[in-house]
Design a protein around this motif. Structure first.
Motif, PDB file in Angstrom:
ATOM      1  N   ARG A 103      37.648 -17.594  35.001  1.00  0.00           N
ATOM      2  CA  ARG A 103      37.281 -16.431  35.396  1.00  0.00           C
ATOM      3  C   ARG A 103      36.572 -15.601  34.198  1.00  0.00           C
ATOM      4  O   ARG A 103      35.507 -14.912  34.362  1.00  0.00           O
ATOM      5  CB  ARG A 103      38.424 -15.519  35.490  1.00  0.00           C
ATOM      6  N   GLN A 104      36.794 -15.931  32.984  1.00  0.00           N
ATOM      7  CA  GLN A 104      36.025 -15.395  31.903  1.00  0.00           C
ATOM      8  C   GLN A 104      34.818 -16.044  31.553  1.00  0.00           C
ATOM      9  O   GLN A 104      34.227 -15.558  30.591  1.00  0.00           O
ATOM     10  CB  GLN A 104      37.157 -15.394  30.691  1.00  0.00           C
ATOM     11  N   GLY A 105      34.415 -16.986  32.133  1.00  0.00           N
ATOM     12  CA  GLY A 105      33.336 -17.625  32.095  1.00  0.00           C
ATOM     13  C   GLY A 105      33.153 -18.583  30.685  1.00  0.00           C
ATOM     14  O   GLY A 105      31.937 -18.799  30.250  1.00  0.00           O
ATOM     15  N   LYS A 106      34.323 -19.223  30.470  1.00  0.00           N
ATOM     16  CA  LYS A 106      34.209 -19.652  29.194  1.00  0.00           C
ATOM     17  C   LYS A 106      34.603 -21.330  29.482  1.00  0.00           C
ATOM     18  O   LYS A 106      34.319 -22.173  28.581  1.00  0.00           O
ATOM     19  CB  LYS A 106      35.446 -19.648  28.345  1.00  0.00           C
ATOM     20  N   VAL A 141      25.117 -22.069  39.352  1.00  0.00           N
ATOM     21  CA  VAL A 141      25.865 -21.711  38.026  1.00  0.00           C
ATOM     22  C   VAL A 141      25.068 -20.341  37.790  1.00  0.00           C
ATOM     23  O   VAL A 141      23.867 -20.316  37.482  1.00  0.00           O
ATOM     24  CB  VAL A 141      25.705 -22.543  36.813  1.00  0.00           C
ATOM     25  N   LEU A 142      26.064 -19.159  37.238  1.00  0.00           N
ATOM     26  CA  LEU A 142      25.527 -17.977  36.957  1.00  0.00           C
ATOM     27  C   LEU A 142      25.638 -17.689  35.417  1.00  0.00           C
ATOM     28  O   LEU A 142      26.711 -17.900  35.239  1.00  0.00           O
ATOM     29  CB  LEU A 142      26.070 -16.952  37.827  1.00  0.00           C
ATOM     30  N   GLU A 149      34.127 -10.621  33.644  1.00  0.00           N
ATOM     31  CA  GLU A 149      34.748 -11.488  34.697  1.00  0.00           C
ATOM     32  C   GLU A 149      33.863 -12.159  35.702  1.00  0.00           C
ATOM     33  O   GLU A 149      32.800 -11.649  36.001  1.00  0.00           O
ATOM     34  CB  GLU A 149      35.948 -10.967  35.005  1.00  0.00           C
ATOM     35  N   HIS A 150      34.331 -13.328  36.188  1.00  0.00           N
ATOM     36  CA  HIS A 150      33.465 -13.838  37.385  1.00  0.00           C
ATOM     37  C   HIS A 150      33.265 -12.992  38.587  1.00  0.00           C
ATOM     38  O   HIS A 150      34.406 -12.293  38.982  1.00  0.00           O
ATOM     39  CB  HIS A 150      34.254 -14.982  38.044  1.00  0.00           C
ATOM     40  N   HIS A 158      29.954 -21.007  39.896  1.00  0.00           N
ATOM     41  CA  HIS A 158      30.355 -21.146  38.453  1.00  0.00           C
ATOM     42  C   HIS A 158      29.747 -20.205  37.478  1.00  0.00           C
ATOM     43  O   HIS A 158      28.538 -20.174  37.283  1.00  0.00           O
ATOM     44  CB  HIS A 158      30.284 -22.657  37.976  1.00  0.00           C
ATOM     45  N   PHE A 159      30.531 -19.333  36.620  1.00  0.00           N
ATOM     46  CA  PHE A 159      30.130 -18.466  35.913  1.00  0.00           C
ATOM     47  C   PHE A 159      30.223 -18.758  34.353  1.00  0.00           C
ATOM     48  O   PHE A 159      31.163 -19.353  34.015  1.00  0.00           O
ATOM     49  CB  PHE A 159      31.136 -17.177  36.234  1.00  0.00           C
ATOM     50  N   ILE A 160      29.262 -18.509  33.810  1.00  0.00           N
ATOM     51  CA  ILE A 160      29.218 -18.993  32.194  1.00  0.00           C
ATOM     52  C   ILE A 160      28.971 -17.377  31.625  1.00  0.00           C
ATOM     53  O   ILE A 160      27.584 -17.074  31.714  1.00  0.00           O
ATOM     54  CB  ILE A 160      28.299 -20.040  32.175  1.00  0.00           C
ATOM     55  N   HIS A 161      29.932 -17.178  30.719  1.00  0.00           N
ATOM     56  CA  HIS A 161      29.441 -15.967  30.029  1.00  0.00           C
ATOM     57  C   HIS A 161      28.830 -16.320  28.815  1.00  0.00           C
ATOM     58  O   HIS A 161      29.153 -17.140  27.892  1.00  0.00           O
ATOM     59  CB  HIS A 161      30.871 -15.135  29.655  1.00  0.00           C
TER      60      HIS A 161
END
Length: 324
Positions: A103-106, A141-142, A149-150, A158-161
């Motif tokens: 969720r935190q994009g890690k 992938v964002l 957060e996602h 899929h979220f990447i911070h």
């Protein structure tokens, strides 16, 4: 022995706990086997009894009969139950940590043939929704730094911070296996800084995978050539498109009636959002284009401005006329 202790301490907590449990089971299995060889004829029988007892299952197929055997059983229950509880607690903690990391994009993306979209805004949201609607199996992938957060946790996005200019962030997005990339402009910055960031992102991506298709949104005319030089495979000139549209509308070259004949287009007056107030007509037009909405004009004090001057600022009393 020192070497073993040093390496064992560096093992992940779950593996260390499993190692301790395995030693426990083997030790108590061996103890009960040698204490009551008739009841537990093999070492395997002793280990099986230790597992059943430690897990508090208690099948009853094996049970110690001597005082020594029962004492061993009591010791195993008192000490082993805590270890088993710790094991399941560790598994729960790992699952919770994995979900939080996602969720935190890690969390790293390991898929292939995916589409990478840089920047979270209404334009990218609309694009992601459209892509997902067309092909639900398409992996997207964002990459965005502003989100904590996602934004769409219940989807397969899929979220990447992080900053898309950083190699570590791009590698977490598995840039080497990506199929194509869209770099959107961050309208929260001034246009020059936004274009510079987009071009820098493009350079970072091309540095890791030169032949990767990259589509870049550019706001200023001055940075067009720089984007081409940096290796862009395509450009989206948002400001130019909006300006051309507004000019045609201003000069009466755009027939609104013809557009309204299209069943997919409708004219409306949406509620004015607080964040729109004090934006210029030009800025608001560009912003709403992200939502597939065109600002036709403004109603102010009962008068229709179709269209108003580009630098006209929107007030809280205005009524927007938009076309969808």
């Amino acid at each position: 022995m020192r070497k073993f202790d040093g390496s064992f301490s560096r093992w992940p907590n779950l593996f260390r706990l499993l190692g301790v449990i395995a030693i426990f089971l083997f030790s108590f299995g061996m103890l009960i086997h040698f204490s009551e060889p008739k009841t537990f004829p093999t070492l395997y029988d002793g280990i099986w009894w230790a597992i059943v007892t430690m897990a508090t299952v208690g099948y009853g197929d094996y049970a110690p009969t001597s005082d020594l055997g029962r004492a061993i059983g009591i010791l195993l229950i008192l000490s082993g139950a805590g270890l088993v509880s710790s094991y399941f607690a560790s598994i729960s903690a790992i699952a919770a940590t994995s979900e939080q990391t996602y969720r935190q994009g890690k969390k790293k993306f390991n898929g292939t043939g995916h589409v990478i979209i840089v920047g979270w805004n209404e334009r990218s949201r609309g694009i992601i929704e459209e892509l997902h609607e067309r092909n639900q199996r398409l992996q997207i992938v964002l990459i965005d730094e502003s989100l904590t957060e996602h934004p769409l946790p219940l989807t397969n996005i899929h979220f990447i911070h992080g900053k898309a200019t950083a190699d570590a962030v791009l590698l977490r997005a598995n840039i080497g296996q990506a199929d194509r990339v869209l770099i959107t402009a961050d309208l929260r910055q001034n246009e020059f800084q936004t274009d510079m960031f987009s071009i820098l992102t493009l350079l970072a991506i091309k540095g890791l995978k030169k032949d990767l298709f990259c589509l870049v949104e550019i706001l200023t005319v001055e940075q067009r050539e720089n984007a081409w030089r940096a290796g862009a495979d395509g450009l989206i000139e948002t400001n130019r498109f909006a300006s051309d549209y507004m000019l045609k509308k201003l000069m009466g070259e755009l027939d609104i009636a013809e557009l309204l004949d299209d069943s997919n287009v409708s004219l409306g007056s949406p509620a004015l959002k607080n964040e729109w107030v004090q934006l210029t007509y030009k800025e608001l037009t560009i912003l709403l284009l992200e939502e597939h909405t065109v600002v036709v004009g403004i109603i102010r004090n009962g008068k229709k401005l179709l269209p108003p001057p580009l630098e006209t600022k929107v007030t809280s009393e205005d009524i927007l006329l938009v076309m969808r």
